[in-house]
Write an enzyme that holds these catalytic residues in place. Structure first.
Site, mmCIF file in Angstrom:
data_model
loop_
_atom_site.group_PDB
_atom_site.id
_atom_site.type_symbol
_atom_site.label_atom_id
_atom_site.label_comp_id
_atom_site.label_asym_id
_atom_site.label_seq_id
_atom_site.Cartn_x
_atom_site.Cartn_y
_atom_site.Cartn_z
ATOM 1 N N GLU A 1 -4.428 -9.257 1.144
ATOM 2 C CA GLU A 1 -5.049 -8.884 2.417
ATOM 3 C C GLU A 1 -6.548 -8.925 2.248
ATOM 4 O O GLU A 1 -7.070 -8.369 1.283
ATOM 5 C CB GLU A 1 -4.620 -7.456 2.790
ATOM 6 C CG GLU A 1 -3.996 -7.344 4.153
ATOM 7 C CD GLU A 1 -3.492 -5.942 4.453
ATOM 8 O OE1 GLU A 1 -2.355 -5.652 4.062
ATOM 9 O OE2 GLU A 1 -4.219 -5.167 5.075
ATOM 10 N N GLU B 1 0.805 -1.226 0.000
ATOM 11 C CA GLU B 1 0.000 0.000 0.000
ATOM 12 C C GLU B 1 0.833 1.268 0.000
ATOM 13 O O GLU B 1 0.736 2.098 0.904
ATOM 14 C CB GLU B 1 -0.948 -0.006 1.217
ATOM 15 C CG GLU B 1 -1.946 -1.134 1.168
ATOM 16 C CD GLU B 1 -3.047 -1.028 2.220
ATOM 17 O OE1 GLU B 1 -2.988 -0.129 3.074
ATOM 18 O OE2 GLU B 1 -3.955 -1.868 2.190
HETATM 19 C C1 GAL Z 1 -4.483 -2.397 5.449
HETATM 20 C C2 GAL Z 1 -3.002 -2.294 5.787
HETATM 21 C C3 GAL Z 1 -2.704 -3.010 7.092
HETATM 22 C C4 GAL Z 1 -3.695 -2.589 8.141
HETATM 23 C C5 GAL Z 1 -5.080 -2.894 7.664
HETATM 24 C C6 GAL Z 1 -6.176 -2.584 8.659
HETATM 25 O O1 GAL Z 1 -4.879 -1.511 4.507
HETATM 26 O O2 GAL Z 1 -2.228 -2.870 4.778
HETATM 27 O O3 GAL Z 1 -1.390 -2.729 7.497
HETATM 28 O O4 GAL Z 1 -3.535 -1.247 8.403
HETATM 29 O O5 GAL Z 1 -5.328 -2.124 6.503
HETATM 30 O O6 GAL Z 1 -7.433 -2.875 8.107
#
Ligand code: GAL
Length: 811
Positions: free
Chosen positions: A498, A421
């Site tokens: 993720e 990100e």
């Molecule tokens: C993502 C990020 C993670 C964490 C997560 C929380 O966008 O990559 O590190 O912050 O969100 O939802």
């Protein structure tokens, strides 16, 4: 053995004990041990203050590594300090008095070591560390996550004492989560002969054929001597039972003075035992280096033989078998110990993840501790190994090189990730150029694995996403049509780097912002996230997605979401910070394993809600489930695939019972009973025998139970721990995201204690180097105490100690 000198050819000695520690100061020179005044970089061995070997550190605290001083600090609520990321520990620039840590360690080497090459290896220090040996400045290492080393041959004293000094400066952050502070990974002293295998100098590549594997062994030998020499290497492959399955000897090659030479050997292993999730077979490559006949080095490399493949339409294949990635992202901290995990805790965490069907781990968002990868290799867990930051400047490019060089022999690793990100550049042409350079660096060092990246920019196919080999999706929901994307990029494999970001507090069933708790009914997630069922259904319908990594396996300190203070940790975990399961654990276990799962929630202790409807839910992989309350059927229902069941049940105390059926036959049952008042404590150690090595740990779960032995799911009694025998407490936790109780009691003679949270808490106990029986006692006012004993036993060398003797091995 080196026969003349009766010395081992190579030693790698753990330097974790006998450190002295003190907090310095980022802006007050005096309180920073005259660091500035000592002109640490002006002249060698003239620096004053703590750098000087004669400095009096008698009032510094004794510590053993791994050590994280951040976890020892009190929580602080300060709105203008941005320390929420660090879980409200006062670390970072606005906290000069608690952001600098000094470490000093005396050690000696033998006069017999003269003529050898000596180096110190640091697995990781958070962060910006400067290091001196005997007042000589060795150098600086900024990253808090990469491993590094210094050759100390020229400044070590062979005859007198040595003092190694480390100043770690955690004033700056690297991530947006808890990062710890200090020497939170191992330190090693390595001794070799001048001609030896270079640091991270082996790379084993295996190609699996039908009934055999072709191995290509890349071995770099370095000759750290004024005289040119000739070298030969002999490589022997041992299986896990110690059988030598293949050997190969190189031609003799000249190796000039202070030069390196790469040897490439090919060797065939017949009927190889493949590394796989359920049978993570590891081979050992033992490399013997010879000058003439005389061995000068013996070096071991653990590796596995397996094939991996990403298909753009069908997902991921391991050893030719389709494997859906059932992954989790994790940060590296744990209850009680912060970022400083004893090795055993790495295994504990991977075991816990495997229990509910996880088969892949993303080391979000930074290079991991080496022992985490060892645990994944040994237990059978796939890994997406992640670099901290996208970039191509020398510092960042070198971090990437060191990550790949260090980790490329681990069979568990299936993907490299160059970052996550990077909102500022991920969509840009410059981002694409950086990603291209990083991909090239990775592939030069490891052509066997593909490169990915965690992009949260929806359907964007330009920029970084357009460069990486495997398109990583951070959240399918972020404005993209994945089916379209797949159609337009038919050659690009895709993975959910993720997903989910579901927020739940263990044992809590309604949101309570004031106390910082979120309901475990899996109803809370940020805009980019989704509930477990939603993302699982989405992915299952799209076989071109290789699977996904859930954010996150465990709760972690820092990034307290959805609520800030009083919360000090995140609540994304499928388990809490101790590894106690939340309800969602059973959702995943139902659909990610073959075990029969039947889990009812919530608990059944709702005094004051008599007659009110309670939403009773069930996670299960049974075909049908029937629910009973106090013997009366509440209804039998069919379990939707990847779903859950729910009944609204007017509360009355008693027994909820669920019966699970497959093919009409009852195959499982489970109850939730209204527990009585807390009556006693129960201790459940994860291991009752541990190594007497001063490192091994047992995680002691504590349950508050009623007089019938039922866990009281709302109990919060404070538990006091005492230990006798060869063991020490190193941390306590309870998974409460808003608890401001200490994780550690560092003052001598302090009473170790922790409140239970919804019936549970945990103490982590570590062995000393003495064999015997240690006893841990838990007491709580008004409750019957509990005791448990743990054997501490002499052990063989820890897995990662390489202290091998040529004579015992080969040839
Ligand atoms: C993502 C990020 C993670 C964490 C997560 C929380 O966008 O990559 O590190 O912050 O969100 O939802």
């Amino acid at each position: 053995m080196n026969k003349e000198m009766n010395q081992p050819l190579r030693e790698r000695l753990l330097m974790d004990s006998d450190w002295k520690f003190a907090l310095g100061h980022a802006s007050d020179i005096k309180r920073d041990f005259d660091y500035w005044k000592g002109k640490p970089f002006a002249k060698q061995a003239e620096g004053r203050g703590a750098i000087h070997p004669d400095f009096d550190d008698s009032d510094w605290r004794e510590v053993c590594l791994p050590h994280d001083w951040a976890v020892e600090l009190d929580f602080e609520h300060s709105s203008d300090n941005d320390i929420d990321y660090h879980g409200y520990k006062p670390i970072g620039r606005p906290n000069p008095a608690t952001s600098i840590g000094w470490y000093r360690k005396p050690f000696s080497v033998s006069p017999d070591d003269k003529g050898k090459r000596l180096s110190i290896e640091f697995d990781g220090i958070f962060r910006d560390s400067q290091i001196w040996l005997n007042g000589y400045y060795l150098g600086r290492h900024e990253s808090g996550y990469t491993s590094f080393r210094f050759d100390i041959t020229d400044c070590v004293s062979f005859d007198g004492p040595n003092v190694l000094v480390v100043r770690a400066d955690a004033s700056q952050v690297e991530g947006w989560f808890y990062e710890g502070a200090g020497i939170y990974r191992h330190v090693w002293l390595v001794k070799t002969n001048p001609m030896h295998v270079a640091h991270w100098g082996t790379y084993v590549v295996s190609e699996v054929g039908d009934g055999f594997a072709e191995l290509t062994l890349h071995t770099t030998i370095v000759n750290e001597d004024d005289l040119g020499n000739t070298g030969t290497i002999e490589s022997a492959i041992y299986d896990a039972d110690g059988h030598c399955v293949a050997t190969v000897q190189s031609e003799t090659q000249p190796i000039g003075a202070w030069k390196e030479q790469e040897f490439i050997q090919r060797v065939r292993v017949e009927q190889p035992r493949l590394w796989d999730l359920d049978s993570p077979h590891l081979y050992r490559l033992v490399t013997t280096v010879r000058e003439g006949e005389a061995p000068t080095d013996v070096y071991e490399t653990s590796f596995g033989v397996r094939s991996i493949h990403f298909d753009p339409d069908l997902g991921f294949f391991l050893n030719g078998r389709h494997v859906v990635i059932q992954g989790v992202c994790c940060h590296q901290d744990h209850a009680g110990v912060g970022a400083a995990l004893p090795d055993r805790l790495q295994y504990y965490r991977i075991e816990k993840l495997k229990e509910f069907g996880v088969n892949a781990y993303r080391t979000s968002h930074h290079p991991p501790t080496p022992e985490l990868l060892e645990a994944c290799d040994r237990l059978g867990m796939l890994v997406m190994d992640e670099h901290r930051q996208v970039g191509v400047g020398e510092e960042i490019a070198n971090q990437l090189r060191s990550l790949v060089r260090r980790d490329r022999n681990h069979p568990s690793i299936i993907l490299w990730s160059i970052g996550n990100e990077e909102g500022g550049i991920q969509d840009t042409e410059a981002g694409a150029r950086a990603a291209k350079t990083m991909k090239r660096i990775v592939h030069e060092l490891d052509p066997t694995r593909l490169v990915s990246y965690g992009g949260n920019n929806g359907g964007q196919s330009a920029g970084i996403n357009g460069v990486v080999d495997v398109r990583g999706w951070n959240y399918w929901k972020i404005g993209a049509n994945l089916d379209e994307y797949h159609k337009e990029h038919p050659q690009t494999p895709m993975i959910g780097s993720e997903e989910a970001s579901t927020l739940c507090t263990r044992g809590i069933y309604e949101n309570d912002e004031q106390r910082g708790y979120v309901s475990s009914y899996d109803e809370n997630f940020p805009g980019w996230g989704s509930g477990s069922e939603e993302w699982m259904n989405y992915y299952e319908k799209r076989p071109y997605l290789a699977g996904a990594f859930v954010w996150t396996g465990f709760d972690y300190r820092g990034e307290p979401l959805p609520y800030r203070w009083p919360c000090i940790s995140s609540q994304f975990g499928i388990m809490d910070t101790c590894g106690f399961p939340k309800d969602n654990y059973y959702y995943y276990q139902s659909w990610w394993t073959d075990q029969t799962v039947l889990h009812l929630f919530p608990h059944w202790n709702w005094t004051g809600k008599e007659g009110q409807d309670i939403d009773v839910r069930c996670f299960s992989n049974c075909e049908e489930v029937e629910l009973f309350l106090n013997g009366r059927s509440i209804g039998r229902k069919q379990m939707p695939h990847l779903g859950h069941l729910s009944w609204m049940v007017p509360y009355e105390p008693g027994v909820l019972l669920a019966r699970g059926y497959r093919d009409g036959q009852e195959i499982a049952s489970v109850t939730k009973e209204t527990a009585g008042a807390p009556s006693e404590l129960r201790l459940l150690p994860d291991r009752i025998a541990i190594n007497a090595d001063g490192e091994d740990v047992s995680c002691i779960a504590v349950q508050i139970v009623d007089d019938l032995g039922r866990v009281v799911p709302i109990a919060d009694n404070e538990v006091v721990f005492t230990v006798s025998g060869p063991g020490v407490l190193i941390g306590v936790g309870n998974g409460n995201p808003s608890s401001h109780e200490p994780d550690k009691y560092i003052e001598p003679g302090a009473v170790w204690r922790r409140k239970a949270f919804n019936g549970l808490c945990m103490a982590i106990i570590q062995s000393t180097q003495q064999e015997g029986v240690l006893c841990i006692t838990a007491e709580s006012t008004g409750l019957a105490a509990a005791k448990v004993t743990i054997d501490t036993k002499a052990c063989t060398l820890r897995p990662s100690v390489q202290q091998v003797e040529a004579a015992n091995l080969i040839f």
